[in-house]
Motif scaffolding. Structure first.
Motif, PDB file in Angstrom:
ATOM      1  N   VAL A   1       9.781  -9.193  -3.609  1.00 24.75           N
ATOM      2  CA  VAL A   1      11.075  -8.541  -3.466  1.00 24.75           C
ATOM      3  C   VAL A   1      10.994  -7.101  -3.961  1.00 24.75           C
ATOM      4  CG1 VAL A   1      13.501  -8.603  -4.178  1.00 24.75           C
ATOM      5  CG2 VAL A   1      12.266 -10.743  -3.717  1.00 24.75           C
ATOM      6  N   GLU A   2      10.197  -6.878  -4.990  1.00 19.96           N
ATOM      7  CA  GLU A   2      10.029  -5.551  -5.558  1.00 19.96           C
ATOM      8  C   GLU A   2       8.618  -5.033  -5.279  1.00 19.96           C
ATOM      9  OE1 GLU A   2      11.261  -5.464  -9.646  1.00 19.96           O
ATOM     10  OE2 GLU A   2      13.011  -6.740  -9.260  1.00 19.96           O
ATOM     11  N   PRO A   3       8.387  -3.732  -5.393  1.00 21.48           N
ATOM     12  CA  PRO A   3       7.097  -3.150  -4.989  1.00 21.48           C
ATOM     13  C   PRO A   3       5.921  -3.461  -5.919  1.00 21.48           C
ATOM     14  CG  PRO A   3       8.523  -1.467  -5.953  1.00 21.48           C
ATOM     15  CD  PRO A   3       9.362  -2.694  -5.782  1.00 21.48           C
ATOM     16  N   GLN A   4       6.179  -3.929  -7.125  1.00 19.94           N
ATOM     17  CA  GLN A   4       5.082  -4.222  -8.036  1.00 19.94           C
ATOM     18  C   GLN A   4       4.240  -5.381  -7.502  1.00 19.94           C
ATOM     19  OE1 GLN A   4       8.217  -3.803  -9.044  1.00 19.94           O
ATOM     20  NE2 GLN A   4       8.151  -2.004 -10.378  1.00 19.94           N
ATOM     21  N   GLN A   5       2.963  -5.383  -7.904  1.00 21.00           N
ATOM     22  CA  GLN A   5       2.059  -6.414  -7.411  1.00 21.00           C
ATOM     23  C   GLN A   5       1.084  -6.873  -8.482  1.00 21.00           C
ATOM     24  OE1 GLN A   5      -0.501  -4.939  -4.291  1.00 21.00           O
ATOM     25  NE2 GLN A   5      -1.447  -3.393  -5.579  1.00 21.00           N
TER      26      GLN A   5
ATOM     27  N   ASP B   1     -14.402   0.993  -3.904  1.00 22.03           N
ATOM     28  CA  ASP B   1     -13.855   1.340  -2.598  1.00 22.03           C
ATOM     29  C   ASP B   1     -12.384   0.961  -2.507  1.00 22.03           C
ATOM     30  OD1 ASP B   1     -14.307   2.056   0.371  1.00 22.03           O
ATOM     31  OD2 ASP B   1     -13.507   0.006   0.499  1.00 22.03           O
ATOM     32  N   ILE B   2     -12.028  -0.220  -3.030  1.00 20.92           N
ATOM     33  CA  ILE B   2     -10.632  -0.659  -3.021  1.00 20.92           C
ATOM     34  C   ILE B   2      -9.771   0.306  -3.829  1.00 20.92           C
ATOM     35  CG2 ILE B   2      -9.041  -2.460  -3.793  1.00 20.92           C
ATOM     36  CD1 ILE B   2     -10.629  -3.258  -1.324  1.00 20.92           C
ATOM     37  N   LEU B   3     -10.234   0.655  -5.023  1.00 22.49           N
ATOM     38  CA  LEU B   3      -9.466   1.548  -5.889  1.00 22.49           C
ATOM     39  C   LEU B   3      -9.296   2.922  -5.244  1.00 22.49           C
ATOM     40  CD1 LEU B   3      -8.124   1.965  -8.692  1.00 22.49           C
ATOM     41  CD2 LEU B   3     -10.345   2.785  -9.503  1.00 22.49           C
ATOM     42  N   LYS B   4     -10.350   3.415  -4.616  1.00 28.28           N
ATOM     43  CA  LYS B   4     -10.304   4.737  -3.980  1.00 28.28           C
ATOM     44  C   LYS B   4      -9.275   4.780  -2.859  1.00 28.28           C
ATOM     45  CE  LYS B   4     -13.799   5.800  -1.413  1.00 28.28           C
ATOM     46  NZ  LYS B   4     -15.183   6.143  -0.988  1.00 28.28           N
ATOM     47  N   ARG B   5      -9.089   3.646  -2.167  1.00 26.79           N
ATOM     48  CA  ARG B   5      -8.140   3.608  -1.052  1.00 26.79           C
ATOM     49  C   ARG B   5      -6.701   3.355  -1.487  1.00 26.79           C
ATOM     50  NH1 ARG B   5     -10.935   0.755   4.204  1.00 26.79           N
ATOM     51  NH2 ARG B   5     -13.132   1.142   3.710  1.00 26.79           N
ATOM     52  N   MET B   6      -6.507   3.006  -2.746  1.00 21.16           N
ATOM     53  CA  MET B   6      -5.147   2.755  -3.218  1.00 21.16           C
ATOM     54  C   MET B   6      -4.409   4.068  -3.444  1.00 21.16           C
ATOM     55  SD  MET B   6      -5.871  -0.357  -5.961  1.00 21.16           S
ATOM     56  CE  MET B   6      -4.155  -0.474  -6.500  1.00 21.16           C
ATOM     57  N   SER B   7      -3.153   4.100  -3.050  1.00 16.14           N
ATOM     58  CA  SER B   7      -2.344   5.286  -3.281  1.00 16.14           C
ATOM     59  C   SER B   7      -1.923   5.338  -4.745  1.00 16.14           C
ATOM     60  CB  SER B   7      -1.094   5.242  -2.399  1.00 16.14           C
ATOM     61  OG  SER B   7      -0.247   4.163  -2.775  1.00 16.14           O
ATOM     62  N   ALA B   8      -1.417   6.473  -5.158  1.00 16.39           N
ATOM     63  CA  ALA B   8      -0.960   6.630  -6.537  1.00 16.39           C
ATOM     64  C   ALA B   8       0.143   5.628  -6.858  1.00 16.39           C
ATOM     65  CB  ALA B   8      -0.476   8.057  -6.761  1.00 16.39           C
ATOM     66  N   SER B   9       1.037   5.389  -5.908  1.00 18.29           N
ATOM     67  CA  SER B   9       2.128   4.441  -6.142  1.00 18.29           C
ATOM     68  C   SER B   9       1.605   3.013  -6.226  1.00 18.29           C
ATOM     69  CB  SER B   9       3.179   4.553  -5.034  1.00 18.29           C
ATOM     70  OG  SER B   9       2.616   4.242  -3.758  1.00 18.29           O
ATOM     71  N   GLU B  10       0.597   2.673  -5.427  1.00 20.43           N
ATOM     72  CA  GLU B  10       0.014   1.335  -5.492  1.00 20.43           C
ATOM     73  C   GLU B  10      -0.635   1.096  -6.848  1.00 20.43           C
ATOM     74  OE1 GLU B  10      -1.397  -0.102  -1.099  1.00 20.43           O
ATOM     75  OE2 GLU B  10      -2.478   1.591  -1.957  1.00 20.43           O
ATOM     76  N   LYS B  11      -1.336   2.090  -7.344  1.00 24.69           N
ATOM     77  CA  LYS B  11      -1.952   1.967  -8.674  1.00 24.69           C
ATOM     78  C   LYS B  11      -0.880   1.792  -9.743  1.00 24.69           C
ATOM     79  CE  LYS B  11      -5.918   4.858  -7.409  1.00 24.69           C
ATOM     80  NZ  LYS B  11      -6.602   6.166  -7.629  1.00 24.69           N
ATOM     81  N   LYS B  12       0.161   2.588  -9.653  1.00 30.61           N
ATOM     82  CA  LYS B  12       1.242   2.520 -10.632  1.00 30.61           C
ATOM     83  C   LYS B  12       1.936   1.173 -10.598  1.00 30.61           C
ATOM     84  CE  LYS B  12       5.537   4.842 -11.991  1.00 30.61           C
ATOM     85  NZ  LYS B  12       6.481   5.960 -11.680  1.00 30.61           N
TER      86      LYS B  12
END
Length: 346
Positions: free
Chosen positions: A107-111, A184-195
């Motif tokens: 429901v929310e963007p966190q993962q 490779d996974i980390l490099k492809r993550m956006s700043a918001s995905e990391k956050k």
């Protein structure tokens, strides 16, 4: 030519996928993980990064996730490794590795990310080959079909449970070459995905070690460690499952996850992590690198990368019922933990 090979491998993977009967979420806890671990280890042995077996394993995992209703795809990346011959010559070997990602939004963007590496050890020298380390015959039951098996059971049991936060499953390749898939996974993550990544749970080497460990990352905040590592240990105690955490005996890894696993990549990036592993941090001078007491069956106190040891037949003989027990124990702890952390609605 590669396209034709890829097509034939995909067709074979799809046919293999159908050989394992559909496993229901009503199966006893740990049974799905046990069966998937054995299936992946024996059907896809020699899963070296970039090998045909690794490609088949990635296709199999992607199909499993898709059948469970997750959005799933394969991420490929090119890399290379240095091989040393017996006379000291070094040559670069280029490979195209395949990681698998499956996700379900909350429901929310966190993962919360649950990950396990799919590749087995790639021999890096003639000396490795001569010592049966890695290669085409390595099943990698412990390292790391066991992590994949648990991950698939978690995916099966969580598929129909609504959660506030999203859950992402990642099977990385290139871990045995230096955590390249995780990078490779980390490099492809956006700043918001990391956050928005609340936690990365890494499942690795779950069978052979004497004890089950839950370790937080060095950069994981204390408050998060209490909700993750300490909560996992509390759940284990409630179920009479023997589990502990890194005692901090090694100055290089004081109360941290250790070394050389995929969670280290996220830990260094400041993302909270929880490493789940089976080893013995009290044995040997290296602390954490010896899995169990040295014996006739385990002369080095380890099974890592050894094709003669890390296989189903050998482990069933010398550690009878260990695969089933550890599969069950890890699922019994991690499943309710993930439900709590993802705010499952039941």
């Amino acid at each position: 030519m590669f396209s034709a090979l890829r097509h034939s491998l995909t067709s074979l993977a799809l046919s293999i996928c159908c050989t394992l009967p559909a496993l229901a979420s009503t199966s006893p806890l740990g049974e799905i993980a046990n069966q998937q671990t054995r299936h992946i280890a024996t059907v896809f042995q020699g899963r070296m990064a970039g090998s045909p077996s690794e490609m088949l394993a990635a296709d199999y995992l992607q199909q499993q996730f898709s059948q469970l209703g997750y959005q799933s795809d394969i991420r490929r990346f090119n890399t290379r490794y240095l091989y040393t011959t017996k006379d000291g010559h070094q040559n670069w070997h280029n490979v195209s590795a395949s990681s698998v990602i499956a996700a379900r939004e909350g429901v929310e963007p966190q993962q919360i990310i649950i990950m396990a590496h799919l590749d087995t050890y790639t021999p890096l020298s003639d000396n490795d080959v001569n010592n049966n380390l890695g290669g085409l015959t390595l099943q990698g039951v412990d390292d790391n079909a066991s992590g994949l098996g648990v991950m698939l059971e978690l995916a099966t049991r969580l598929k129909s449970i609504p959660t506030r936060y999203g859950i992402r499953f990642i099977a990385t390749s290139g871990e045995e070459l230096g955590n390249l898939g995780a990078e490779d996974i980390l490099k492809r993550m956006s700043a918001s995905e990391k956050k928005n990544t609340l936690l990365v749970i890494n499942l690795d080497n779950l069978i052979v070690g004497d004890k089950l460990y839950f370790n937080s990352g060095k950069s994981t905040p204390t408050a998060v460690s209490k909700l993750t590592r300490d909560r996992a240990l509390a759940l284990a105690r409630q179920m009479n499952i023997k589990a502990t955490t890194n005692p901090g005996l090694n100055a290089k890894h004081p109360k941290g996850t250790g070394c050389c696993s995929d969670e280290d990549v996220f830990d260094k990036a400041g993302i909270p992590v929880l490493a789940v592993e089976a080893t013995n941090w009290s044995l040997g001078k290296k602390d954490g690198y010896q899995q169990l007491a040295k014996s006739k069956a385990f002369p080095d106190g380890t099974s890592w990368h050894n094709a003669l040891i890390d296989n189903q037949q050998y482990l069933d003989k010398w550690l009878p019922h260990r695969i089933e027990k550890r599969s069950r124990d890890v699922v019994r702890v991690v499943l309710p933990l993930v439900k709590e952390l993802a705010k499952a609605k039941q």
